[in-house]
Design a protein around this motif. Sequence first.
Motif, PDB file in Angstrom:
ATOM      1  N   SER A 336       4.105 -36.393 -33.165  1.00 36.37           N
ATOM      2  CA  SER A 336       3.901 -36.331 -31.551  1.00 36.37           C
ATOM      3  C   SER A 336       5.123 -36.546 -30.950  1.00 36.37           C
ATOM      4  CB  SER A 336       3.101 -37.774 -31.402  1.00 36.37           C
ATOM      5  OG  SER A 336       3.770 -38.822 -31.750  1.00 36.37           O
ATOM      6  N   ASP A 337       6.421 -36.996 -31.680  1.00 38.36           N
ATOM      7  CA  ASP A 337       7.619 -36.748 -30.783  1.00 38.36           C
ATOM      8  C   ASP A 337       8.511 -35.789 -31.209  1.00 38.36           C
ATOM      9  OD1 ASP A 337       7.626 -39.396 -29.670  1.00 38.36           O
ATOM     10  OD2 ASP A 337       8.017 -40.333 -31.478  1.00 38.36           O
ATOM     11  N   ARG A 338       7.845 -34.784 -31.948  1.00 33.84           N
ATOM     12  CA  ARG A 338       8.420 -33.374 -32.213  1.00 33.84           C
ATOM     13  C   ARG A 338       7.704 -32.400 -31.591  1.00 33.84           C
ATOM     14  NH1 ARG A 338      10.058 -34.131 -38.817  1.00 33.84           N
ATOM     15  NH2 ARG A 338      11.356 -35.934 -38.496  1.00 33.84           N
ATOM     16  N   LEU A 339       6.402 -32.321 -31.758  1.00 34.88           N
ATOM     17  CA  LEU A 339       5.414 -31.325 -31.167  1.00 34.88           C
ATOM     18  C   LEU A 339       5.085 -31.649 -29.816  1.00 34.88           C
ATOM     19  CD1 LEU A 339       3.321 -30.333 -34.409  1.00 34.88           C
ATOM     20  CD2 LEU A 339       5.476 -29.223 -33.605  1.00 34.88           C
ATOM     21  N   GLY A 340       5.131 -32.692 -29.590  1.00 30.47           N
ATOM     22  CA  GLY A 340       4.481 -33.177 -28.126  1.00 30.47           C
ATOM     23  C   GLY A 340       3.003 -33.785 -28.397  1.00 30.47           C
ATOM     24  N   ARG A 341       2.581 -34.289 -27.408  1.00 36.51           N
ATOM     25  CA  ARG A 341       1.178 -34.889 -27.297  1.00 36.51           C
ATOM     26  C   ARG A 341       0.161 -33.616 -27.017  1.00 36.51           C
ATOM     27  NH1 ARG A 341       5.524 -37.974 -27.946  1.00 36.51           N
ATOM     28  NH2 ARG A 341       5.808 -39.790 -26.477  1.00 36.51           N
ATOM     29  N   ARG A 342       0.405 -32.872 -26.221  1.00 36.36           N
ATOM     30  CA  ARG A 342      -0.732 -31.817 -25.593  1.00 36.36           C
ATOM     31  C   ARG A 342      -0.886 -31.169 -26.920  1.00 36.36           C
ATOM     32  NH1 ARG A 342      -2.299 -29.487 -21.209  1.00 36.36           N
ATOM     33  NH2 ARG A 342      -1.564 -27.143 -21.765  1.00 36.36           N
ATOM     34  N   PRO A 343      -0.196 -30.350 -27.691  1.00 42.66           N
ATOM     35  CA  PRO A 343      -0.466 -29.574 -28.826  1.00 42.66           C
ATOM     36  C   PRO A 343      -1.589 -30.210 -29.701  1.00 42.66           C
ATOM     37  CG  PRO A 343       1.813 -29.232 -28.422  1.00 42.66           C
ATOM     38  CD  PRO A 343       1.110 -30.431 -27.489  1.00 42.66           C
ATOM     39  N   LEU A 344      -1.223 -31.706 -30.046  1.00 45.72           N
ATOM     40  CA  LEU A 344      -1.991 -32.361 -31.180  1.00 45.72           C
ATOM     41  C   LEU A 344      -3.527 -32.830 -30.573  1.00 45.72           C
ATOM     42  CD1 LEU A 344       0.693 -34.801 -32.566  1.00 45.72           C
ATOM     43  CD2 LEU A 344      -0.439 -32.764 -33.779  1.00 45.72           C
ATOM     44  N   LEU A 345      -3.482 -33.240 -29.423  1.00 52.88           N
ATOM     45  CA  LEU A 345      -4.616 -33.441 -28.730  1.00 52.88           C
ATOM     46  C   LEU A 345      -5.424 -32.205 -28.666  1.00 52.88           C
ATOM     47  CD1 LEU A 345      -3.365 -35.520 -25.763  1.00 52.88           C
ATOM     48  CD2 LEU A 345      -4.990 -36.196 -27.717  1.00 52.88           C
ATOM     49  N   LEU A 346      -5.066 -31.155 -28.308  1.00 55.21           N
ATOM     50  CA  LEU A 346      -5.781 -29.640 -28.255  1.00 55.21           C
ATOM     51  C   LEU A 346      -6.368 -29.426 -29.534  1.00 55.21           C
ATOM     52  CD1 LEU A 346      -3.523 -27.665 -25.622  1.00 55.21           C
ATOM     53  CD2 LEU A 346      -5.833 -28.629 -25.280  1.00 55.21           C
ATOM     54  N   ALA A 347      -5.534 -29.454 -30.650  1.00 51.30           N
ATOM     55  CA  ALA A 347      -5.823 -29.192 -32.043  1.00 51.30           C
ATOM     56  C   ALA A 347      -6.872 -30.197 -32.318  1.00 51.30           C
ATOM     57  CB  ALA A 347      -4.687 -29.324 -32.904  1.00 51.30           C
ATOM     58  N   SER A 348      -6.761 -31.382 -32.128  1.00 51.50           N
ATOM     59  CA  SER A 348      -7.576 -32.461 -32.459  1.00 51.50           C
ATOM     60  C   SER A 348      -8.904 -32.299 -31.961  1.00 51.50           C
ATOM     61  CB  SER A 348      -7.071 -33.690 -32.079  1.00 51.50           C
ATOM     62  OG  SER A 348      -8.134 -34.871 -32.436  1.00 51.50           O
ATOM     63  N   SER A 349      -8.904 -31.875 -30.686  1.00 51.11           N
ATOM     64  CA  SER A 349     -10.592 -31.849 -29.937  1.00 51.11           C
ATOM     65  C   SER A 349     -11.194 -30.782 -30.617  1.00 51.11           C
ATOM     66  CB  SER A 349     -10.293 -31.514 -28.486  1.00 51.11           C
ATOM     67  OG  SER A 349      -9.630 -32.720 -27.934  1.00 51.11           O
ATOM     68  N   ALA A 350     -10.478 -29.398 -30.800  1.00 51.41           N
ATOM     69  CA  ALA A 350     -11.000 -28.338 -31.393  1.00 51.41           C
ATOM     70  C   ALA A 350     -11.590 -28.522 -32.747  1.00 51.41           C
ATOM     71  CB  ALA A 350     -10.049 -27.166 -31.314  1.00 51.41           C
ATOM     72  N   GLY A 351     -10.640 -29.129 -33.559  1.00 54.09           N
ATOM     73  CA  GLY A 351     -11.265 -29.553 -34.854  1.00 54.09           C
ATOM     74  C   GLY A 351     -12.530 -30.583 -34.925  1.00 54.09           C
ATOM     75  N   LEU A 352     -12.557 -31.498 -33.979  1.00 55.04           N
ATOM     76  CA  LEU A 352     -13.605 -32.352 -33.821  1.00 55.04           C
ATOM     77  C   LEU A 352     -15.008 -31.511 -33.498  1.00 55.04           C
ATOM     78  CD1 LEU A 352     -12.324 -35.358 -31.692  1.00 55.04           C
ATOM     79  CD2 LEU A 352     -12.816 -35.189 -34.151  1.00 55.04           C
ATOM     80  N   ALA A 353     -14.911 -30.483 -32.619  1.00 60.15           N
ATOM     81  CA  ALA A 353     -16.016 -29.607 -32.259  1.00 60.15           C
ATOM     82  C   ALA A 353     -16.602 -28.878 -33.231  1.00 60.15           C
ATOM     83  CB  ALA A 353     -15.780 -28.827 -31.146  1.00 60.15           C
ATOM     84  N   MET A 354     -15.695 -28.196 -34.141  1.00 56.23           N
ATOM     85  CA  MET A 354     -16.114 -27.411 -35.347  1.00 56.23           C
ATOM     86  C   MET A 354     -16.684 -28.010 -36.521  1.00 56.23           C
ATOM     87  SD  MET A 354     -13.021 -24.335 -35.299  1.00 56.23           S
ATOM     88  CE  MET A 354     -11.664 -25.621 -35.284  1.00 56.23           C
TER      89      MET A 354
END
Length: 478
Positions: A336-354
């Motif tokens: 989270s301190d390298r990639l940032g919060r937004r990319p991880l939150l977006l990937a997480s939400s998409a993964g949850l839906a699928m």
Amino acid sequence: MALDGAVDTTVSPLLNASTTGTPQAPRRNMFAFVCATLASMTTILMGYNLALMSGAELFMREDIGLTDEQVEVLSGSMNVFMLASILAAGWAADFAGRRATLVLANAFLMVGALAMSLGGSYAALMVARFVTSVGVGFAVVVAPVYAAEIAPASSRGLLTSLVDVFITGGILLSYVSNYALAGLPLWLGWRVMFAVGVLPPVLLVAGVLAMPESPRWLAMRGRDDEAHAVLARTSDTPAEADERLEEIKRAVEAQAGGVGVWTELLGRPSPMVRRIRTNVLALFFFQQASGIDAIVLYSPLVFKKAGMSSNDAILGATIAVGVVKTFSIFVATFLSDRLGRRPLLLASSAGLAMSLISLGITLCIGETTTMSAAACVASVLAFVTAFSIGLGPLTPAYSAEILPLRLRAQGTSLGIAVNRLTCGILSMTFISLANSITMAGCFFLYASTAVAAWVFVYLRLPETKGRSLEDMEVLFAK
């Protein structure tokens, strides 16, 4: 100063904060890591107590004669019971301090665990569940606030994510406890499962008392020298300690002449506060509305629906869920301190839906087979992985860092209250809803929520990586 520089680096609030030059990265502060770890460890008991019912209820049904409705209420009531302590936690943390509130949380957790292990009726268990919920409510609010306030900006994502690491660790321990103690006599096994939670709070109190008070709380009390001493030990450089103290003092001075916290947060919020409040409440809502606690609490029922009949196989599968969830969370913790919060939150939400759509499809199969059971387990594992890389650990971390100092404790309390209320509704209605629209229908419903979460994150959440806590107001003022 940080505030002045930040204005020029936020052309678009949805873009990462830029930096000037390429200065050498300072050495990470281990004392801040130890302090945040000690505070966050209290939440391990939250995960343990919440998830323990998933396996314990298999034995409690036979021993005490609990009905489906009583299991639903007993499993989910903790989330509703803790609302009072969650809303009071912000006031307690501001009045008595972050450390004292964590000590109080551990006291309630110890008494609650003992009462659960001795409960002999549904009514007695409900009372014990209430006592436990008070401690959980205090811990889940104050631990992320303390971690955010003690951490330097360079490692705040890592340190604030520790809260969810320990919650997940507690969930895993509860699954292991379910499996390891299942062979004990019926009347004894589930009681020992709860009794295991009596000793850890005593040890955690000793750790909490050894860590310093939050520098922001000390500054709010006018104890600037003590605050600077703590900042000197928890910052990456002496210059950063001086800068953090000046930012805190400015925030405290601004708070002194303002309106009441709840008035500013709910009554007459400024546009900036309204944006922050919306983001905090929405994140906490989406975190639970995605159905995570339905999986944590009722995975044995889901696996049974998919065709697994052996208690050993079911409890073994829940351990696999706990192991995968625990290790997956380190993705967010370290990235989270390298990639940032937004990319991880977006990937997480998409993964949850699928994964939720996949899980729903596996439960729609008319005749259960070994393959359908395996597909169900795989979908659940994918779900907890997606949750743990983003929406799980980053919701409290992101919320704690974007709230201004004067609103942080109460704002976090409000967000977690929405979170627990959502969780309580889902966990106390899952069995009834599954009987009404089928279990597959439940997961399709949760999948639609995950899609909405992705859209919200994409449109509304700016990146916060690398910014100081006091710098957030500049980011959300646009």
